[in-house]
Design an enzyme around this catalytic site. Structure first.
Site, mmCIF file in Angstrom:
data_model
loop_
_atom_site.group_PDB
_atom_site.id
_atom_site.type_symbol
_atom_site.label_atom_id
_atom_site.label_comp_id
_atom_site.label_asym_id
_atom_site.label_seq_id
_atom_site.Cartn_x
_atom_site.Cartn_y
_atom_site.Cartn_z
ATOM 1 N N LYS A 111 0.830 -1.211 0.000
ATOM 2 C CA LYS A 111 0.000 0.000 0.000
ATOM 3 C C LYS A 111 0.859 1.254 0.000
ATOM 4 O O LYS A 111 0.509 2.251 -0.633
ATOM 5 C CB LYS A 111 -0.939 0.015 1.214
ATOM 6 C CG LYS A 111 -2.127 -0.917 1.078
ATOM 7 C CD LYS A 111 -3.137 -0.635 2.182
ATOM 8 C CE LYS A 111 -4.323 -1.568 2.128
ATOM 9 N NZ LYS A 111 -5.239 -1.360 3.260
ATOM 10 N N LYS A 192 -4.874 -10.993 -6.683
ATOM 11 C CA LYS A 192 -6.157 -11.155 -5.981
ATOM 12 C C LYS A 192 -7.134 -10.068 -6.410
ATOM 13 O O LYS A 192 -6.723 -8.958 -6.774
ATOM 14 C CB LYS A 192 -5.953 -11.162 -4.467
ATOM 15 C CG LYS A 192 -5.620 -9.822 -3.892
ATOM 16 C CD LYS A 192 -5.857 -9.756 -2.388
ATOM 17 C CE LYS A 192 -5.765 -8.277 -2.042
ATOM 18 N NZ LYS A 192 -5.735 -7.853 -0.723
ATOM 19 N N LYS A 195 -10.495 -4.180 -4.299
ATOM 20 C CA LYS A 195 -11.440 -3.057 -4.380
ATOM 21 C C LYS A 195 -10.833 -1.889 -5.137
ATOM 22 O O LYS A 195 -11.541 -1.077 -5.713
ATOM 23 C CB LYS A 195 -11.783 -2.557 -2.970
ATOM 24 C CG LYS A 195 -12.704 -3.437 -2.171
ATOM 25 C CD LYS A 195 -12.878 -2.821 -0.777
ATOM 26 C CE LYS A 195 -13.568 -3.760 0.185
ATOM 27 N NZ LYS A 195 -13.324 -3.397 1.590
HETATM 28 P P1 TYM Z 1 -10.980 -5.558 3.668
HETATM 29 O O1 TYM Z 1 -12.018 -4.523 3.876
HETATM 30 O O2 TYM Z 1 -9.903 -5.288 2.696
HETATM 31 O O3 TYM Z 1 -11.661 -6.916 3.245
HETATM 32 C C1 TYM Z 1 -12.724 -7.519 3.977
HETATM 33 C C2 TYM Z 1 -12.557 -9.033 3.971
HETATM 34 O O4 TYM Z 1 -12.540 -9.523 2.624
HETATM 35 C C3 TYM Z 1 -11.409 -10.378 2.449
HETATM 36 N N1 TYM Z 1 -10.949 -10.287 1.057
HETATM 37 C C4 TYM Z 1 -10.818 -11.339 0.238
HETATM 38 N N2 TYM Z 1 -11.034 -12.655 0.422
HETATM 39 C C5 TYM Z 1 -10.816 -13.474 -0.631
HETATM 40 N N3 TYM Z 1 -10.402 -13.048 -1.843
HETATM 41 C C6 TYM Z 1 -10.177 -11.735 -2.084
HETATM 42 N N4 TYM Z 1 -9.781 -11.335 -3.283
HETATM 43 C C7 TYM Z 1 -10.372 -10.818 -1.013
HETATM 44 N N5 TYM Z 1 -10.262 -9.474 -0.880
HETATM 45 C C8 TYM Z 1 -10.609 -9.170 0.382
HETATM 46 C C9 TYM Z 1 -10.369 -9.849 3.417
HETATM 47 O O5 TYM Z 1 -9.397 -10.829 3.717
HETATM 48 C C10 TYM Z 1 -11.219 -9.484 4.601
HETATM 49 O O6 TYM Z 1 -11.463 -10.616 5.411
HETATM 50 N N6 TYM Z 1 -7.886 -5.080 7.576
HETATM 51 C C11 TYM Z 1 -9.159 -5.605 7.161
HETATM 52 C C12 TYM Z 1 -10.311 -5.078 7.993
HETATM 53 C C13 TYM Z 1 -10.194 -5.255 9.466
HETATM 54 C C14 TYM Z 1 -10.296 -6.471 10.193
HETATM 55 C C15 TYM Z 1 -10.188 -6.112 11.553
HETATM 56 C C16 TYM Z 1 -10.455 -7.798 9.828
HETATM 57 C C17 TYM Z 1 -10.039 -4.265 10.361
HETATM 58 N N7 TYM Z 1 -10.027 -4.771 11.629
HETATM 59 C C18 TYM Z 1 -10.236 -7.081 12.578
HETATM 60 C C19 TYM Z 1 -10.508 -8.762 10.835
HETATM 61 C C20 TYM Z 1 -10.389 -8.399 12.175
HETATM 62 C C21 TYM Z 1 -9.418 -5.222 5.716
HETATM 63 O O7 TYM Z 1 -8.896 -4.243 5.213
HETATM 64 O O8 TYM Z 1 -10.341 -5.964 5.080
#
Ligand code: TYM
Length: 330
Positions: A111, A192, A195
């Site tokens: 990032k 992957k 977004k």
């Molecule tokens: P975020 O918002 O990027 O994504 C949310 C969830 O979607 C999963 N994900 C995917 N899974 C499979 N294939 C993909 N291409 C893919 N893209 C995204 C992510 O692994 C995630 O589970 N840091 C985290 C948010 C967060 C969080 C937390 C998660 C903040 N605090 C505490 C767990 C526990 C994030 O940016 O997710």
């Protein structure tokens, strides 16, 4: 009941990677587990956000999660900034997290490369994530593969705090499914689904209309093997990705799926996958538009969620402040 915590950023463009990697698991666990699902707006501002867009995306994400089947009767669904303890805990944790742990994080490195100017919050992002998880004494954190390293840091941090200040936190474990852990971009199955990639045909968004979904799947990159089976071979990642999407949306077993497609061509595979995706997302999209028509109801649900979350996080925060040696206010 095991306690589950997970989070998701209100950064817009929710896609089937998020759904299949994370949200579908959260919904499936409802009832058997005590679920906390958090819309992490504090995390979202680690990269520049337009205030009006952030506010809009936060409500949209709440509506999307409800539309995907998150049931506020069974899950505490809340917005991170509504519970002040997250930011407060994150400060305390940042004072017991060695800088080197953060500099090693691969998501930070990727990032940071994309930013013209890197803000401190992007580096301390995983510390805030640890605060999210540990404030709720979560046993399980269901996520996609890309979050695994952050959860390992959370475990290390919990152990370190427990060692420094006495037993305070449950050590959480990541829960990552075999299928869906890493849904790949349709236009490039070596990366992957993300977004932030706005190329047409890269992602399938939950709110995409049927024709857009069919367009993207029709153009999905495959290979020249012309054989429809699950595979770890990076050259076959495109077909494997389509098969995983099909698997997770139909609930069929892998042998059943391979038998079903035996002797068929990639054109037929894409057509069937597209229809399964279109039909799975249709009711979600419809519920989403209904929910967005009733912002007062959305805000009401989030207010209840915030209250339930505070009831857990606030006493935990008091314990943390006490452990660290602060004089607690009367
Ligand atoms: P975020 O918002 O990027 O994504 C949310 C969830 O979607 C999963 N994900 C995917 N899974 C499979 N294939 C993909 N291409 C893919 N893209 C995204 C992510 O692994 C995630 O589970 N840091 C985290 C948010 C967060 C969080 C937390 C998660 C903040 N605090 C505490 C767990 C526990 C994030 O940016 O997710």
């Amino acid at each position: 009941k095991p306690r589950v915590f997970s989070g998701i950023q209100p950064s817009g463009n929710l896609h089937i990677g998020n759904y299949l990697g994370a949200i579908q698991q959260w919904v499936a666990g409802q009832g058997q587990k005590t679920n906390f699902i958090c819309i992490v707006d504090l995390h979202a501002i680690t990269v520049p956000q337009e205030p009006a867009a952030l506010r809009q995306q936060t409500r949209e994400l709440a509506a999307l999660l409800l539309a995907c089947g998150i049931d506020p009767q069974q899950t505490t669904l809340f917005v991170q900034s509504h519970v002040r303890a997250h930011a407060e805990c994150s400060w305390v944790f940042s004072c017991v997290t060695p800088l080197g742990w953060l500099e090693r994080m691969t998501q930070y490195k990727t990032k940071a490369q994309k930013q013209e100017s890197v803000m401190t919050g992007l580096l301390t992002y995983p510390v805030l994530m640890a605060a999210d998880i540990l404030l709720y004494d979560a046993d399980e954190v269901p996520v996609g593969e890309d979050q695994k390293q952050h959860i390992e840091l959370t475990r290390d941090l919990a152990q370190r705090f427990n060692h420094l200040y006495g037993e305070t936190f449950v050590i959480p474990k990541p829960v990552i499914r075999e299928s869906g852990a890493r849904i790949m971009g349709l236009n490039d199955p070596s990366a992957k689904m993300s977004k932030s990639d706005n190329t047409r045909g890269h992602a399938i968004r939950i709110v995409d209309d049927p024709d857009e979904i069919r367009w993207a799947i029709k153009r999905a990159v495959t290979d020249s093997y012309n054989e429809i089976r699950f595979s770890d071979d990076p050259e076959r990642a495109g077909v494997n990705n389509l098969l995983q999407i099909y698997e997770l949306l139909t609930g069929k077993s892998r042998p059943e799926i391979e038998a079903h497609f035996a002797g068929k061509g990639y054109g037929a595979l894409k057509k069937e996958v597209a229809e399964v995706v279109v039909e799975s997302l249709r009711p979600i999209r419809e519920r989403y538009y209904q929910l967005m028509n009733d912002p007062a109801e959305l805000d009401r649900i989030l207010a209840i969620g915030a209250e339930q979350a505070r009831a857990v996080a606030e006493p935990k925060m008091t314990l943390i402040l006490e452990r660290v040696g602060f004089v607690l206010p009367n």
